[in-house]
Design a protein around this motif. Structure first.
Motif, PDB file in Angstrom:
ATOM      1  N   ARG A   3       0.843  -1.194   0.000  1.00  0.00           N
ATOM      2  CA  ARG A   3       0.000   0.000   0.000  1.00  0.00           C
ATOM      3  C   ARG A   3       0.883   1.251   0.000  1.00  0.00           C
ATOM      4  O   ARG A   3       1.866   1.333   0.730  1.00  0.00           O
ATOM      5  CB  ARG A   3      -0.884  -0.032   1.232  1.00  0.00           C
ATOM      6  N   GLY A   4       0.527   2.222  -0.844  1.00  0.00           N
ATOM      7  CA  GLY A   4       1.246   3.478  -0.899  1.00  0.00           C
ATOM      8  C   GLY A   4       2.507   3.449  -1.735  1.00  0.00           C
ATOM      9  O   GLY A   4       3.208   4.442  -1.829  1.00  0.00           O
ATOM     10  N   GLN A   5       2.810   2.311  -2.362  1.00  0.00           N
ATOM     11  CA  GLN A   5       3.987   2.200  -3.221  1.00  0.00           C
ATOM     12  C   GLN A   5       3.545   1.872  -4.642  1.00  0.00           C
ATOM     13  O   GLN A   5       2.461   1.338  -4.854  1.00  0.00           O
ATOM     14  CB  GLN A   5       4.928   1.122  -2.699  1.00  0.00           C
ATOM     15  N   VAL A   6       4.399   2.197  -5.589  1.00  0.00           N
ATOM     16  CA  VAL A   6       4.099   1.928  -6.994  1.00  0.00           C
ATOM     17  C   VAL A   6       5.287   1.255  -7.656  1.00  0.00           C
ATOM     18  O   VAL A   6       6.409   1.311  -7.152  1.00  0.00           O
ATOM     19  CB  VAL A   6       3.740   3.230  -7.758  1.00  0.00           C
ATOM     20  N   ALA A   7       5.025   0.626  -8.788  1.00  0.00           N
ATOM     21  CA  ALA A   7       6.074  -0.001  -9.591  1.00  0.00           C
ATOM     22  C   ALA A   7       5.628   0.027 -11.045  1.00  0.00           C
ATOM     23  O   ALA A   7       4.451   0.210 -11.350  1.00  0.00           O
ATOM     24  CB  ALA A   7       6.312  -1.440  -9.142  1.00  0.00           C
ATOM     25  N   GLY A   8       6.581  -0.172 -11.929  1.00  0.00           N
ATOM     26  CA  GLY A   8       6.285  -0.226 -13.352  1.00  0.00           C
ATOM     27  C   GLY A   8       5.951  -1.642 -13.792  1.00  0.00           C
ATOM     28  O   GLY A   8       6.298  -2.614 -13.117  1.00  0.00           O
ATOM     29  N   TYR A   9       5.286  -1.753 -14.928  1.00  0.00           N
ATOM     30  CA  TYR A   9       4.946  -3.063 -15.481  1.00  0.00           C
ATOM     31  C   TYR A   9       6.201  -3.901 -15.684  1.00  0.00           C
ATOM     32  O   TYR A   9       6.222  -5.096 -15.410  1.00  0.00           O
ATOM     33  CB  TYR A   9       4.211  -2.912 -16.818  1.00  0.00           C
ATOM     34  N   GLY A  10       7.274  -3.265 -16.162  1.00  0.00           N
ATOM     35  CA  GLY A  10       8.526  -3.981 -16.396  1.00  0.00           C
ATOM     36  C   GLY A  10       9.143  -4.509 -15.114  1.00  0.00           C
ATOM     37  O   GLY A  10       9.696  -5.614 -15.096  1.00  0.00           O
ATOM     38  N   ARG A  15      10.385  -9.219 -11.712  1.00  0.00           N
ATOM     39  CA  ARG A  15      10.207  -9.923 -10.436  1.00  0.00           C
ATOM     40  C   ARG A  15       9.531 -11.277 -10.642  1.00  0.00           C
ATOM     41  O   ARG A  15       9.741 -12.203  -9.882  1.00  0.00           O
ATOM     42  CB  ARG A  15       9.374  -9.087  -9.459  1.00  0.00           C
ATOM     43  N   ALA A  16       8.722 -11.382 -11.681  1.00  0.00           N
ATOM     44  CA  ALA A  16       8.033 -12.641 -11.993  1.00  0.00           C
ATOM     45  C   ALA A  16       8.915 -13.575 -12.830  1.00  0.00           C
ATOM     46  O   ALA A  16       8.478 -14.657 -13.217  1.00  0.00           O
ATOM     47  CB  ALA A  16       6.731 -12.356 -12.733  1.00  0.00           C
ATOM     48  N   GLY A  17      10.146 -13.137 -13.121  1.00  0.00           N
ATOM     49  CA  GLY A  17      11.040 -13.959 -13.924  1.00  0.00           C
ATOM     50  C   GLY A  17      10.781 -13.854 -15.411  1.00  0.00           C
ATOM     51  O   GLY A  17      11.167 -14.740 -16.181  1.00  0.00           O
ATOM     52  N   LEU A  18      10.141 -12.766 -15.823  1.00  0.00           N
ATOM     53  CA  LEU A  18       9.798 -12.560 -17.229  1.00  0.00           C
ATOM     54  C   LEU A  18      10.337 -11.225 -17.738  1.00  0.00           C
ATOM     55  O   LEU A  18       9.582 -10.344 -18.143  1.00  0.00           O
ATOM     56  CB  LEU A  18       8.276 -12.604 -17.405  1.00  0.00           C
ATOM     57  N   ILE A  42       0.397  -0.275 -10.250  1.00  0.00           N
ATOM     58  CA  ILE A  42       1.306  -0.592 -11.346  1.00  0.00           C
ATOM     59  C   ILE A  42       1.105   0.431 -12.463  1.00  0.00           C
ATOM     60  O   ILE A  42      -0.007   0.633 -12.944  1.00  0.00           O
ATOM     61  CB  ILE A  42       1.084  -2.027 -11.867  1.00  0.00           C
ATOM     62  N   LEU A  43       2.203   1.064 -12.880  1.00  0.00           N
ATOM     63  CA  LEU A  43       2.160   2.169 -13.836  1.00  0.00           C
ATOM     64  C   LEU A  43       3.176   1.959 -14.953  1.00  0.00           C
ATOM     65  O   LEU A  43       3.977   1.029 -14.909  1.00  0.00           O
ATOM     66  CB  LEU A  43       2.504   3.479 -13.110  1.00  0.00           C
ATOM     67  N   ARG A  44       3.159   2.849 -15.915  1.00  0.00           N
ATOM     68  CA  ARG A  44       4.198   2.845 -16.948  1.00  0.00           C
ATOM     69  C   ARG A  44       5.536   3.183 -16.293  1.00  0.00           C
ATOM     70  O   ARG A  44       5.584   3.768 -15.207  1.00  0.00           O
ATOM     71  CB  ARG A  44       3.878   3.880 -18.022  1.00  0.00           C
ATOM     72  N   SER A  45       6.607   2.869 -16.950  1.00  0.00           N
ATOM     73  CA  SER A  45       7.935   3.081 -16.366  1.00  0.00           C
ATOM     74  C   SER A  45       8.230   4.553 -16.079  1.00  0.00           C
ATOM     75  O   SER A  45       9.024   4.870 -15.205  1.00  0.00           O
ATOM     76  CB  SER A  45       9.015   2.508 -17.284  1.00  0.00           C
ATOM     77  N   ASP A  46       7.562   5.461 -16.799  1.00  0.00           N
ATOM     78  CA  ASP A  46       7.771   6.885 -16.560  1.00  0.00           C
ATOM     79  C   ASP A  46       6.806   7.450 -15.520  1.00  0.00           C
ATOM     80  O   ASP A  46       6.764   8.655 -15.296  1.00  0.00           O
ATOM     81  CB  ASP A  46       7.668   7.677 -17.866  1.00  0.00           C
ATOM     82  N   GLY A  47       6.014   6.571 -14.895  1.00  0.00           N
ATOM     83  CA  GLY A  47       5.097   6.992 -13.854  1.00  0.00           C
ATOM     84  C   GLY A  47       3.718   7.395 -14.325  1.00  0.00           C
ATOM     85  O   GLY A  47       2.858   7.749 -13.521  1.00  0.00           O
ATOM     86  N   ARG A  48       3.479   7.325 -15.630  1.00  0.00           N
ATOM     87  CA  ARG A  48       2.162   7.696 -16.153  1.00  0.00           C
ATOM     88  C   ARG A  48       1.166   6.562 -15.993  1.00  0.00           C
ATOM     89  O   ARG A  48       1.521   5.390 -16.100  1.00  0.00           O
ATOM     90  CB  ARG A  48       2.237   8.078 -17.633  1.00  0.00           C
ATOM     91  N   MET A  79       8.189   7.835  -9.785  1.00  0.00           N
ATOM     92  CA  MET A  79       8.546   6.427  -9.621  1.00  0.00           C
ATOM     93  C   MET A  79       9.782   6.295  -8.743  1.00  0.00           C
ATOM     94  O   MET A  79      10.660   7.162  -8.766  1.00  0.00           O
ATOM     95  CB  MET A  79       8.819   5.790 -10.986  1.00  0.00           C
ATOM     96  N   PRO A  80       9.859   5.195  -7.986  1.00  0.00           N
ATOM     97  CA  PRO A  80      11.067   4.972  -7.176  1.00  0.00           C
ATOM     98  C   PRO A  80      12.259   4.721  -8.093  1.00  0.00           C
ATOM     99  O   PRO A  80      12.104   4.273  -9.225  1.00  0.00           O
ATOM    100  CB  PRO A  80      10.730   3.719  -6.367  1.00  0.00           C
ATOM    101  N   ALA A  81      13.441   5.018  -7.579  1.00  0.00           N
ATOM    102  CA  ALA A  81      14.656   4.760  -8.348  1.00  0.00           C
ATOM    103  C   ALA A  81      14.730   3.276  -8.675  1.00  0.00           C
ATOM    104  O   ALA A  81      14.305   2.430  -7.893  1.00  0.00           O
ATOM    105  CB  ALA A  81      15.884   5.183  -7.545  1.00  0.00           C
ATOM    106  N   ALA A  82      15.260   2.964  -9.830  1.00  0.00           N
ATOM    107  CA  ALA A  82      15.316   1.566 -10.293  1.00  0.00           C
ATOM    108  C   ALA A  82      16.049   0.668  -9.318  1.00  0.00           C
ATOM    109  O   ALA A  82      15.726  -0.504  -9.184  1.00  0.00           O
ATOM    110  CB  ALA A  82      15.977   1.505 -11.662  1.00  0.00           C
TER     111      ALA A  82
END
Length: 94
Positions: A3-10, A15-18, A42-48, A79-82
């Motif tokens: 909760r309160g955190q985000v990540a990109g689809y990639g 993380r799923a090994g894909l 879950i968002l785009r890698s640029d946070g959109r 987005m959080p740093a990679a």
């Protein structure tokens, strides 16, 4: 995704090994019917937000993110740093 955190689809795909399968993650989430799945984090890698701006889904995602304390400005989230993940801190760049 906590909760309160985000990540990109990639990120989720890796993380799923894909690695390289961000679109697969997006497709799976778009077909989700489990109301408990935190798809809104879950968002785009640029946070959109990936949904069309102004659509019902877009508005719902913004509302859910803001309810968790996530700052959303113009449909974008910082987005959080990679390398901010626990895996990266332990194992180094992957």
């Amino acid at each position: 995704m906590p909760r309160g955190q985000v990540a990109g689809y990639g990120h989720i795909a890796r993380r799923a090994g894909l690695p390289g399968r961000a679109r697969l993650v997006a497709r799976i989430l778009s077909g989700n019917e489990d109301a408990k799945l935190p798809w809104h984090r879950i968002l785009r890698s640029d946070g959109r937000i990936a949904l069309p701006e102004g659509s019902a889904g877009w508005r719902e995602q913004v509302q859910r993110l803001r309810a968790e304390g996530v700052v959303v400005e113009n449909g974008r989230v910082r987005m959080p740093a990679a390398d901010a993940s626990l895996d990266a801190m332990i194992w180094g760049p992957g």
